[in-house]
Every structure is written in C-alpha cells, then in structure tokens.
Design a protein around this motif. Structure first.
Motif, PDB file in Angstrom:
ATOM      1  N   ARG A 226       0.812  -1.209   0.000  1.00 27.25           N
ATOM      2  CA  ARG A 226       0.000   0.000   0.000  1.00 27.25           C
ATOM      3  C   ARG A 226       0.847   1.261   0.000  1.00 27.25           C
ATOM      4  NH1 ARG A 226      -4.992   0.358   4.046  1.00 27.25           N
ATOM      5  NH2 ARG A 226      -5.624  -1.284   2.571  1.00 27.25           N
ATOM      6  N   ALA A 227       1.925   1.283   0.803  1.00 22.77           N
ATOM      7  CA  ALA A 227       2.764   2.490   0.878  1.00 22.77           C
ATOM      8  C   ALA A 227       3.424   2.775  -0.470  1.00 22.77           C
ATOM      9  CB  ALA A 227       3.820   2.326   1.970  1.00 22.77           C
ATOM     10  N   LEU A 228       3.878   1.724  -1.130  1.00 23.31           N
ATOM     11  CA  LEU A 228       4.510   1.895  -2.430  1.00 23.31           C
ATOM     12  C   LEU A 228       3.500   2.402  -3.458  1.00 23.31           C
ATOM     13  CD1 LEU A 228       7.118   1.538  -4.094  1.00 23.31           C
ATOM     14  CD2 LEU A 228       6.377  -0.815  -4.577  1.00 23.31           C
ATOM     15  N   ARG A 229       2.308   1.830  -3.459  1.00 17.81           N
ATOM     16  CA  ARG A 229       1.280   2.259  -4.411  1.00 17.81           C
ATOM     17  C   ARG A 229       0.834   3.689  -4.129  1.00 17.81           C
ATOM     18  NH1 ARG A 229       1.808  -0.702  -8.829  1.00 17.81           N
ATOM     19  NH2 ARG A 229       2.871  -2.545  -8.049  1.00 17.81           N
ATOM     20  N   ASP A 230       0.782   4.056  -2.849  1.00 15.01           N
ATOM     21  CA  ASP A 230       0.434   5.438  -2.506  1.00 15.01           C
ATOM     22  C   ASP A 230       1.471   6.410  -3.062  1.00 15.01           C
ATOM     23  OD1 ASP A 230      -1.856   4.691  -1.192  1.00 15.01           O
ATOM     24  OD2 ASP A 230      -0.993   4.820   0.829  1.00 15.01           O
ATOM     25  N   GLU A 231       2.750   6.025  -3.012  1.00 12.42           N
ATOM     26  CA  GLU A 231       3.793   6.897  -3.532  1.00 12.42           C
ATOM     27  C   GLU A 231       3.702   7.021  -5.050  1.00 12.42           C
ATOM     28  OE1 GLU A 231       8.516   6.575  -3.711  1.00 12.42           O
ATOM     29  OE2 GLU A 231       7.767   7.003  -1.690  1.00 12.42           O
ATOM     30  N   VAL A 232       3.357   5.936  -5.723  1.00  9.12           N
ATOM     31  CA  VAL A 232       3.168   5.989  -7.168  1.00  9.12           C
ATOM     32  C   VAL A 232       2.034   6.952  -7.507  1.00  9.12           C
ATOM     33  CG1 VAL A 232       2.492   4.666  -9.216  1.00  9.12           C
ATOM     34  CG2 VAL A 232       4.116   3.689  -7.580  1.00  9.12           C
ATOM     35  N   ARG A 233       0.936   6.858  -6.774  1.00 12.75           N
ATOM     36  CA  ARG A 233      -0.186   7.777  -7.012  1.00 12.75           C
ATOM     37  C   ARG A 233       0.209   9.213  -6.709  1.00 12.75           C
ATOM     38  NH1 ARG A 233      -3.214   3.223  -5.243  1.00 12.75           N
ATOM     39  NH2 ARG A 233      -2.908   3.792  -3.043  1.00 12.75           N
ATOM     40  N   SER A 234       1.018   9.415  -5.676  1.00 13.96           N
ATOM     41  CA  SER A 234       1.487  10.754  -5.338  1.00 13.96           C
ATOM     42  C   SER A 234       2.365  11.323  -6.454  1.00 13.96           C
ATOM     43  CB  SER A 234       2.260  10.726  -4.022  1.00 13.96           C
ATOM     44  OG  SER A 234       2.761  12.002  -3.698  1.00 13.96           O
ATOM     45  N   THR A 235       3.194  10.468  -7.054  1.00 15.24           N
ATOM     46  CA  THR A 235       4.034  10.911  -8.175  1.00 15.24           C
ATOM     47  C   THR A 235       3.160  11.377  -9.333  1.00 15.24           C
ATOM     48  OG1 THR A 235       5.741   9.319  -7.530  1.00 15.24           O
ATOM     49  CG2 THR A 235       5.877  10.235  -9.752  1.00 15.24           C
ATOM     50  N   ARG A 236       2.144  10.604  -9.669  1.00 18.54           N
ATOM     51  CA  ARG A 236       1.241  10.984 -10.757  1.00 18.54           C
ATOM     52  C   ARG A 236       0.524  12.300 -10.429  1.00 18.54           C
ATOM     53  NH1 ARG A 236      -1.202   4.884 -11.167  1.00 18.54           N
ATOM     54  NH2 ARG A 236       0.537   3.939 -12.319  1.00 18.54           N
ATOM     55  N   ARG A 237       0.125  12.462  -9.166  1.00 22.51           N
ATOM     56  CA  ARG A 237      -0.555  13.697  -8.766  1.00 22.51           C
ATOM     57  C   ARG A 237       0.365  14.900  -8.927  1.00 22.51           C
ATOM     58  NH1 ARG A 237       0.131  16.346  -4.349  1.00 22.51           N
ATOM     59  NH2 ARG A 237       1.086  14.562  -3.270  1.00 22.51           N
ATOM     60  N   LEU A 238       1.635  14.758  -8.522  1.00 16.48           N
ATOM     61  CA  LEU A 238       2.577  15.868  -8.665  1.00 16.48           C
ATOM     62  C   LEU A 238       2.775  16.232 -10.139  1.00 16.48           C
ATOM     63  CD1 LEU A 238       5.392  15.044  -6.074  1.00 16.48           C
ATOM     64  CD2 LEU A 238       3.634  16.804  -5.922  1.00 16.48           C
ATOM     65  N   VAL A 239       2.858  15.232 -11.004  1.00 13.56           N
ATOM     66  CA  VAL A 239       3.029  15.495 -12.426  1.00 13.56           C
ATOM     67  C   VAL A 239       1.812  16.252 -12.966  1.00 13.56           C
ATOM     68  CG1 VAL A 239       3.153  14.404 -14.704  1.00 13.56           C
ATOM     69  CG2 VAL A 239       4.618  13.590 -12.844  1.00 13.56           C
ATOM     70  N   ARG A 240       0.616  15.842 -12.559  1.00  7.99           N
ATOM     71  CA  ARG A 240      -0.595  16.537 -13.017  1.00  7.99           C
ATOM     72  C   ARG A 240      -0.622  17.972 -12.506  1.00  7.99           C
ATOM     73  NH1 ARG A 240      -3.083  11.584 -11.518  1.00  7.99           N
ATOM     74  NH2 ARG A 240      -3.844  12.556  -9.581  1.00  7.99           N
ATOM     75  N   THR A 241      -0.233  18.169 -11.264  1.00 10.59           N
ATOM     76  CA  THR A 241      -0.231  19.510 -10.679  1.00 10.59           C
ATOM     77  C   THR A 241       0.746  20.423 -11.406  1.00 10.59           C
ATOM     78  OG1 THR A 241      -0.835  18.634  -8.501  1.00 10.59           O
ATOM     79  CG2 THR A 241       0.170  20.827  -8.556  1.00 10.59           C
ATOM     80  N   LEU A 242       1.936  19.923 -11.676  1.00  2.47           N
ATOM     81  CA  LEU A 242       2.930  20.726 -12.390  1.00  2.47           C
ATOM     82  C   LEU A 242       2.449  21.050 -13.801  1.00  2.47           C
ATOM     83  CD1 LEU A 242       6.155  18.838 -11.240  1.00  2.47           C
ATOM     84  CD2 LEU A 242       5.525  21.165 -10.608  1.00  2.47           C
ATOM     85  N   SER A 243       1.915  20.063 -14.482  1.00  2.13           N
ATOM     86  CA  SER A 243       1.442  20.287 -15.849  1.00  2.13           C
ATOM     87  C   SER A 243       0.306  21.297 -15.878  1.00  2.13           C
ATOM     88  CB  SER A 243       0.986  18.962 -16.461  1.00  2.13           C
ATOM     89  OG  SER A 243       2.057  18.046 -16.564  1.00  2.13           O
ATOM     90  N   ALA A 244      -0.613  21.204 -14.930  1.00  2.00           N
ATOM     91  CA  ALA A 244      -1.747  22.133 -14.882  1.00  2.00           C
ATOM     92  C   ALA A 244      -1.292  23.563 -14.647  1.00  2.00           C
ATOM     93  CB  ALA A 244      -2.727  21.697 -13.792  1.00  2.00           C
TER      94      ALA A 244
END
Length: 370
Positions: free
Chosen positions: A75-93
């Motif tokens: 779960r912790a690893l998957r949460d970090e993967v989701r956090s990485t995707r969220r950061l990429v979306r935030t930067l792109s936006a």
C-alpha cells in the motif's frame, strides 16, 4: 556537494532564475523530496520551466520494481506511485512542462534503453552535472553534483537537454579551455567509441588512480586492474553496503587477484561516480563506468576536469573525507566471498557482458517521450 548542500544551492539558483529552468533526472518520486521540488518549481518565476524524467520512474520506485509480485499489494509503495502521478498533473496544470523520456515500449521491451543523465540548468548561467536523483532514498545516499557557473557550458548542456526533450539524443562533445573542462554527451549508440578516449586516460596513467563509485564493471575494471598490474597505485572506494550486491562481489573478486587498494565506505550508500587520474584529470558525471553505459544502453553526460583548483577542491572535500570514512581491506581480507564465490561473481559478469554485447542498441533515435 552532497544532497543537503546540493539542494540549498539549487533552491537559491531556482529562486533567481529569470528565463528558464531545465531539470533532467533518472527518477522523480512523490515523496518528501519530490514534493519539495514541485513546490519550488511552482513558486519559480522563470517563464520556461521543464522537468524531464526518464520513464524508469514508471517501472521502479525506491529501488523496487513495481511489477514484482511482492510489490503489487504494497500500500505504501502504491500510494507513492499515485502521489508521483498527482505531482506530475499539478505541475502540468500550472504550465510547467513535464515529460517522461524514452518510453518503456510494448510490454517493457525497451526497459534497458534509458536516459541516465542528471542535469539542472538555469538561464544561460548555471549548470549542475552529476549523479543526484529527486527521491528520498537517493537524497539519503552519498552523492555529488558539480555546479558550473558559465554561460557557454550552460548553453551547450541546454542544447543536449532540448535534444533529449524531443526524443533525439545526439552525441556531442565540447572543450572549454578557459575552464580546463571537457563535456561529453553520450546518447547510447556509439558510447563505446566515445568511452575509448576516457579509457585511454586510464591507460596512460603514470602514478595513481582514485575511483569512487558503487557499480564500476567491465571494461573499466579491466583497464583499472591492468593499470595496477603495471605499477600504478589504484584505489577503489565503494560502499560497504551496496544495493547491487552482484557488482560488489565482482569488485571483491577483482581485488582478490589484483594489486588494487579496495576501500569500503561505511557511512551509507555511495552513489557518486568519480575517477581522479594522476591528480591531473577528474572524470565525473552521470556514468557509473559500467558495462550498461559502455555498450550503449544508457545515455550519459561525462565531464573531464583538468583544473588544478577543481581537483584540489575534490581531494579536500570528497576524496580525503571518503577515504577517512572507509576501511581499507588488507590482502588477507580481500577474500570474504571465497574462491567459489569469486568464480561465480566473474562468471556472472562475463555472462552479463556477453548479453550486453549481443543486445547492444542499434539505433540512436528514441521515440518521443510524453
């Protein structure tokens, strides 16, 4: 500079950038380091901000393969993967360019063909080259980035960054006589030809070679041990606890049959890649001096410094403290894996070298990242 000093310097340069900020990294993860980098990029005032991440990050986080069965339900690893995707979306936006370079290909068929460069560039003013990635576990490692404040150096590296951004890495080299510096951008195909010049520096060594790094392997180990055999004083500084154990065993096997001096660094994992030859040439950058880079699987940036001031600073700030923090293995201590272990270690490296030669990439053109 190690990670705390590197981060302080990068933050100061980032805050003063007025035209562009270009960052290229092998890994970027949604942990505290990734969050902090994203925060600083969002606050930056430069109109052209880009973050180029190798697609390795899509397959590996925290030195763990995401597709491995035992990681699928972490779960912790998957949460970090989701956090990485969220950061990429935030930067792109927010209008920041984010691109994943060198796609992994269908079913990961291009997984070995990576862009291993680490660059941080500000305006036409400041460039950083070295080994640091933007993740917590990398920031915890002993690493090095060299800060170069020079317009022509920065423009040269920006040109390479933009080629990589467009998915068309190219070989390029340039000398900067006023800095006593050479820079080499290695795109993958043809790396062995470009590395020939660096191996020639090793082969011409007269007195001493000091190597700091975790993953050095053939053909570099062969040239280094050959130098030791002809009387050059060769020192390897490598981490006691290496995250790639088979390469550690390879170094132990080489040290057992060669007059090299092997030092085991005890203050954590070393990730820097440095070679000082005759106190006249310092070779550093992103290359691990390993078979994957040599045979063209990894794009790299390599710097050769010949400035007496830079070399003196390296000895004072890096080499001497690292030797002091390391245990030098005596002749009788160089056999911890035993004769059978050494045979297995050599056989694995020979097999890996054969596979690398067989699968060596045949093209320079990479598909566009996104």
């Amino acid at each position: 500079m190690d990670s705390p000093a590197i981060w302080r310097a990068i933050r100061a340069d980032l805050a003063s950038a007025r035209d562009c900020v270009y960052i290229q990294t092998y890994s970027f993860e949604g942990d505290q380091v990734g969050e902090q980098l994203a925060k600083e990029l969002l606050a930056a005032r430069a109109p052209d901000i880009r973050l180029l991440i190798d697609s390795y990050t899509r397959a590996n986080h925290n030195d763990r393969w995401l597709a491995a069965p035992h990681n699928l339900f972490d779960r912790a690893l998957r949460d970090e993967v989701r956090s990485t995707r969220r950061l990429v979306r935030t930067l792109s936006a927010a209008g920041i360019g984010v691109r994943f370079g060198r796609p992994l290909g269908l079913l990961g068929g291009r997984i070995l063909r990576r862009d291993h460069k680490k660059l941080v560039l500000f305006d036409d003013r400041v460039a950083y080259v070295g080994g640091l990635n933007f993740s917590e576990h990398n920031f915890a490692w002993h690493d090095l980035m060299v800060r170069i404040e020079h317009a022509e150096v920065t423009r040269f590296l920006k040109g390479d960054f933009l080629h990589s951004w467009e998915g068309r890495s190219q070989a390029s080299s340039r000398s900067f006589p006023e800095l006593e510096l050479e820079l080499h951008n290695l795109p993958g195909k043809g790396n062995h030809e470009l590395y020939g010049g660096l191996l020639g520096i090793i082969d011409r060594a007269e007195h001493s070679i000091h190597m700091i790094g975790p993953y050095v392997s053939p053909p570099f180990t062969g040239h280094l041990t050959a130098a030791a055999d002809r009387g050059v004083e060769v020192h390897f500084v490598t981490p006691r606890d290496n995250n790639k154990a088979y390469l550690q065993r390879h170094l132990l096997a080489e040290a057992a049959r060669s007059p090299v001096h092997l030092w085991l660094y005890g203050d954590g994992m070393i990730h820097m890649k440095c070679m000082l030859i005759d106190d006249r040439a310092l070779i550093t950058g992103s290359s691990n001096f390993d078979l994957m880079s040599y045979h063209g699987f990894l794009a790299e940036v390599v710097a050769v410094f010949r400035s007496a001031a830079v070399i003196s600073s390296f000895r004072r700030q890096v080499l001497e403290p690292d030797l002091a923090a390391s245990q030098r293995l005596s002749v009788t201590e160089r056999h911890p894996i035993g004769a059978w272990g050494r045979t297995i270690a050599r056989a694995k490296i020979r097999a890996a070298t054969l596979v690398a030669r067989t699968l060596s990439p045949a093209t320079t053109r990479e598909p566009h990242g996104r």
